[in-house]
Scaffold this active site. Structure first.
Site, short mmCIF file in Angstrom:
data_model
loop_
_atom_site.label_atom_id
_atom_site.label_comp_id
_atom_site.label_asym_id
_atom_site.label_seq_id
_atom_site.Cartn_x
_atom_site.Cartn_y
_atom_site.Cartn_z
N ASP A 527 0.84 -1.19 0.00
CA ASP A 527 0.00 0.00 0.00
C ASP A 527 0.88 1.25 0.00
O ASP A 527 2.10 1.15 0.15
CB ASP A 527 -0.87 -0.07 1.27
CG ASP A 527 -1.97 0.98 1.28
OD1 ASP A 527 -2.31 1.51 0.21
OD2 ASP A 527 -2.51 1.24 2.38
N GLU A 530 2.48 4.86 -4.15
CA GLU A 530 2.43 5.76 -5.33
C GLU A 530 3.76 6.48 -5.55
O GLU A 530 4.06 6.79 -6.70
CB GLU A 530 1.29 6.75 -5.16
CG GLU A 530 -0.09 6.10 -5.23
CD GLU A 530 -0.44 5.23 -4.01
OE1 GLU A 530 0.10 5.52 -2.93
OE2 GLU A 530 -1.20 4.27 -4.16
#
Ligand code: NAG
Ligand code: NAG
Ligand code: NAG
Ligand code: NAG
Ligand code: NAG
Length: 946
Positions: A527, A530
């Site tokens: 997670d 990005e």
């Protein structure tokens, strides 16, 4: 250091010299008006040219520009060049703040539209541009073109400057016919190597021989100004046509526009939108971003790939292998514009001709999807906010107690100590190793979350992940200080692993394996990759004077700057700048986690689910669509979301069931569990401040309908698993839009409220409140309700289907033979059950199907041929069903226990299985049911009736 990075650091110096020019120019202008010396005039005009063409941010009204434009206008017929219909206008000033004079300084046409389109930021439609390219806009010209049997090479040059800094004035074009259905078009700087995306691309083993002769397409190159057209030889459909102008290749601005052969455009993500894109001046921005999915915003992943359905039902795809931030514009013409701020232009075109062919051709290049472990096809439950090991375990216990199948229980960061990776909280989660063992004893599996940002503030010697990373010197660095860049994530201040560092795999494998020695988790949830940051850039901010922090053109990224809630784009990774590598961060973390799991769990198939993605990721893991919300709109949006990821080669995908954010409601959650039971990756998950929404938290009605939906899913898992095998080996989609199966039926092109599992199942969920019916489209043919066998005949039309609260519509297509298995609470148990065969007979012709089976977990099942593949065939006319064992390498028992035949016609008088007479039931629906069989599926099967 590569040459590319040199180019990048040269930029500030260049800026300096353009300031010098500003001063000299004023002097020159005065000189040119007062002096008659030709030589001075020439010198001045040269300087003027450099000045005018080098920067977009000039004082609009300056005398310099007006002078220049009189000069330029003299030689051209402005009127004719600017007579362009709105839909064919290509934006010459995509930045905010276009004015007539700036537009003129770019040599472009000006016709204001209201509201001036390009001035609107972060809206869906950028609108008709006010400043647009004239026809035959001065660009590159072709020289030295050479053609061999498999390749075309040419040099492209421009002697003027575009209005962006650092034009690459000499380019090389290489067109390679890589196969009869794949063409590679690469445009790059032959003199100064630039950044190219470091992902594994499956190059053809040998270059496709006799080139254009054997291929389905050809390319035509126009020399002056340079443009190209790729067209199908058959029918001359132009797939790409770049003659519309606006081709620019500057250091931080690469732009190419092409006409499209139709308005049916799909792909281009990760974005939240309808499956079929609107061409209403739609802007799709790619820059990986942690942002709850909303329309018109860049999201977690980047997929510069589109698929087009042509007017005649054929299809092609285009992939731009570029990882820099970019905008993609879709306009009515129909046309597309790619606008990237770095790298090179590296296009692959796949000529299908079916949409399924296109995706298979795409994944042949970027890598086929991984073969998932069987257990990962079960039901997963997670939440953020479990307060202890007991609470986590309790969810699994109560779900099974309610008779609802569940295979996997998850923990979010709750398990960790101080939100730090590779730790667990001794007080609340002290027995997390025991939790994993207990779940295993229940035949279940356990997933844990891992983030790439690691705490840098623990006492030295107390947190190995940081100390070891420092020792290997593999954290991403601040470009000014050369020290690890410090930002902030859950554990407080953090540093980030640089996955491009040569020791990153060794580092991650060591940590994962070490932690796995303590807690036997079965897969990794990666997670915040990005990567997400809780401050913009870094705690100390980003360098101010870097061209990477302030590129001349910033795509319409959420927040307005590249560093917005991520790390500084100028920060340094081992192989290049983060500016170039940003969109690959999630891909690399997924790949290294996949490899680390293979080490921690030898010869067990890895399972990794990642939030951030890039092309090629499907070979290492799956994806969930991020932090959605508990709304009916989010329920619908999950369908185009999951379908897109099947187009992107990441078929293991799902949305958080019942919604991650907000308190869900029972009516929504009930329908969501029914739809979610048909995601490939089926997981319920939620935010910390929300009321628990695992199924048993609701009334009996919801518990019953959820149990029913998951028992149906579990009974169909042998079929779903077979679809994954075909995805892994042949690049087929698992979930797919209807048009993949019905490419000639244009009614299917816009459908994204229904979807298919492979070619055989049509899923038509309820997507709104207080509804007990669905308006579903049924392509031409007969469809059979899998739960009742009732027939739905269609000529290709919308049909209203009653859908009570306890039902999700799942229809089997005529002509399909599928294998089922009696469900149970886990796949560990259901895999021991008997199989079933469901046959939907065609009135005329053969029904067919297949089954893939293996042990469901070994990493080498396919490689070592430890699997079975069985083919089925059935005919109403011949009154028989037969099987053929295509491959036999997995020797566990596989017993066929029951058989269902739809559309059998009149009641047969007798039925035999492998020559033995069997009892059967016949219902008014013309459905035959046979129970209590014990046929060995690994042997040839013959069913006959008379
Ligand atoms: C653009 O160039 C092409 C080829 O040189 C020429 O045929 C055409 O007339 C030009 N169009 C305009 C509007 O100048
Ligand atoms: C296109 O977008 C504009 C601005 O958002 C809107 O006014 C217009 O109705 C849209 N047109 C179509 C055909 O959707
Ligand atoms: C978990 O449950 C066990 C047994 O019921 C109990 O002994 C233990 O104290 C509980 N732990 C927590 C953290 O609630
Ligand atoms: C800063 O970035 C440039 C360009 O990416 C690179 O060449 C240089 O080595 C970096 N400096 C540091 C200290 O990281
Ligand atoms: C959900 O409801 C609970 C009370 O039932 C409330 O405390 C909580 O704040 C709500 N969460 C959200 C996100 O609204």
């Amino acid at each position: 250091m590569t040459k590319d990075t040199e180019t990048l650091i040269r930029l500030p110096k260049r800026k300096q010299s353009s300031h010098d020019c500003l001063i000299k120019n004023s002097g020159c202008l005065w000189l040119s008006l007062t002096s008659v010396f030709t030589i001075v005039l020439i010198a001045c005009f040269t300087l003027l040219w450099v000045y005018i063409s080098s920067g977009p941010s000039r004082d609009p009204g300056s005398i310099v520009q007006r002078l220049f434009f009189r000069v330029k206008a003299a030689g051209t017929n402005v009127k004719q060049e600017c007579a362009i219909t709105d839909e064919r206008k290509f934006d010459c000033h995509p930045e905010v703040g276009a004015t007539k004079s700036i537009c003129a300084s770019r040599g472009c046409c000006w016709k204001p539209t209201t509201p001036s389109a390009s001035n609107l930021n972060s809206v869906s439609s950028v609108g008709v541009p006010s400043c647009f390219y004239p026809l035959n806009y001065t660009e590159y010209h072709v020289g030295n073109i050479s053609r061999t049997s498999d390749k075309i090479t040419a040099f492209l040059s421009r002697n003027t400057s575009s209005y962006y800094k650092e034009d690459v004035k000499l380019l090389k074009l290489v067109v390679t016919y890589e196969s009869s259905y794949r063409i590679h078009i690469k445009i790059y700087d032959p003199l100064h190597p630039r950044y190219e995306v470091p992902v594994e691309i499956n190059k053809p083993a040998k270059i496709f021989g006799s080139s254009s002769a054997a291929s389905s397409f050809d390319i035509k190159i126009t020399e002056s100004p340079f443009s190209f057209q790729v067209y199908r030889k058959d029918g001359h459909v132009k797939l790409l046509d770049t003659s519309v102008g606006g081709f620019i290749f500057a250091d931080q601005f690469l732009q190419l526009s092409t006409l499209l052969p139709s308005r049916y455009v799909y792909g281009l993500g990760e974005h939240r939108a309808t499956l079929l894109h609107s061409l209403n001046w739609t802007r799709v921005t790619l820059w990986n971003k942690d942002r709850p999915p909303v329309e018109h915003s860049n999201l977690y992943g980047s997929h510069p790939f589109y698929l087009v359905m042509e007017e005649d039902g054929r299809s092609h795809g285009v992939f731009l292998l570029n990882s820099n931030a970019m905008d993609v514009i879709l306009q009515h013409a129909p046309a597309i514009t790619w606008r990237a701020i770095g790298g090179i232009l590296d296009f692959y075109i796949f000529t299908g001709p079916s949409p399924a062919n296109v995706i298979s051709q795409y994944t042949e290049l970027i890598g086929r999807p991984f073969m998932p472990p069987y257990w990962s096809l079960g039901f997963h439950i997670c939440r953020y906010g479990y307060k202890s090991v007991n609470q986590t375990l309790d969810v699994a216990l109560r779900t099974h107690a309610a008779g609802i199948p569940q295979d996997v229980q998850w923990d979010d960061l709750d398990y960790s100590y101080g939100w730090m990776d590779f730790t667990y909280d001794a007080e609340r989660f002290g027995d997390v190793p025991g939790l994993a063992r207990t779940l295993h004893d229940m035949g279940m599996h356990y997933m844990m979350i891992f983030d790439p940002g690691l705490s840098n503030s623990q006492p030295i010697g107390s947190y190995l992940p940081y100390d070891y990373g420092m020792e290997l010197d593999l954290f991403i660095k601040d470009n000014v200080t050369g020290k690890p860049l410090v930002g902030k994530v859950w554990p407080g201040t953090t540093v980030w692993v640089d996955w491009t560092h040569p020791k990153a795999q060794k580092y991650w494998t060591t940590l994962v394996t070490g932690f796995h020695n303590q807690v036997e988790f079965d897969g990794m949830w990666v997670d915040m990759n990005e990567p997400s940051n809780m401050v913009n850039g870094a705690v100390d901010g980003c360098p101010k004077n870097s061209s990477l922090e302030n590129p001349p053109y910033v795509p319409a990224v959420h927040g307005g700057s590249l560093k917005f809630f991520t790390i500084c784009p100028s920060s340094t990774q081992y192989t290049s700048s983060h500016y170039n590598l940003h969109n690959l961060y999630g891909l690399m973390m997924t790949k290294m986690s996949h490899n680390a799991l293979l080490n921690a769990r030898p010869n067990q198939r890895p399972f990794v689910i990642s939030r951030s993605t890039y092309p090629g990721q499907g070979r290492y893991g799956g994806h969930w669509t991020g932090d959605n919300a508990a709304t009916w709109h989010d329920l619908y949006a999950s369908i185009p979301g999951i379908l897109n990821f099947n187009l992107f080669g990441i078929p293991m995908v799902g949305a958080d069931i019942c919604g991650f954010r907000m308190n869900t409601t029972e009516p929504l959650c009930q329908r969501w569990y029914q739809l979610g039971a048909f995601y490939t990756f089926s997981r319920s998950h939620q935010e910390r401040d929300t009321n628990s929404h695992d199924p048993t938290m609701f009334s009996k009605t919801l518990i019953d309908s959820t149990r029913k939906a998951y028992l149906l899913r579990y009974s169909l898992l042998p079929h779903l698993y077979t679809l994954f095998y075909n995805s892994h080996t042949r690049g087929e989609t698992v979930l797919r839009p209807l048009f993949f199966e019905y490419p000639k039926d244009k009614n299917t092109y816009g459908i994204d409220q229904q979807f298919m599992w492979g070619k055989c199942f049509l899923i038509s969920p309820v997507l709104s409140e207080n509804t007990t019916e669905v308006q579903g489209y049924f392509p031409k043919g007969s469809w059979y309700d899998i739960q009742t066998g009732s027939q739905q005949k269609s000529n290709g039309q919308y049909v209203t289907i009653a859908t009570p609260l306890d039902k999700i519509n799942v229809h089997l297509r005529e002509g399909c033979v599928i294998v089922t298995q009696t469900p149970n609470l886990t796949t560990t148990m259901s895999r021991k059950n008997k199989f079933g065969l469901v046959v939907a007979l065609l009135d005329d012709g053969k029904s067919e199907g297949e089954l893939y089976a293996d042990d469901g977990k070994s990493a080498d099942s396919i490689q070592k041929s430890k699997y079975n593949r069985i083919l089925f065939s059935a005919s109403k006319k011949d009154r028989q069903i037969t099987s053929a064992v295509d491959h036999l390498g997995y020797h566990e028992d596989m017993v066929l226990g029951n058989l269902t035949i739809f559309n059998i016609g009149t009641k047969p008088s007798q039925l035999t299985v492998n020559g033995v007479l069997c009892n059967f039931t016949f219902s008014q629906n013309q459905v035959i049911n046979v129970e209590g069989l014990t046929a060995d599926l690994k042997k040839r099967l013959t069913v006959k009736w008379t």
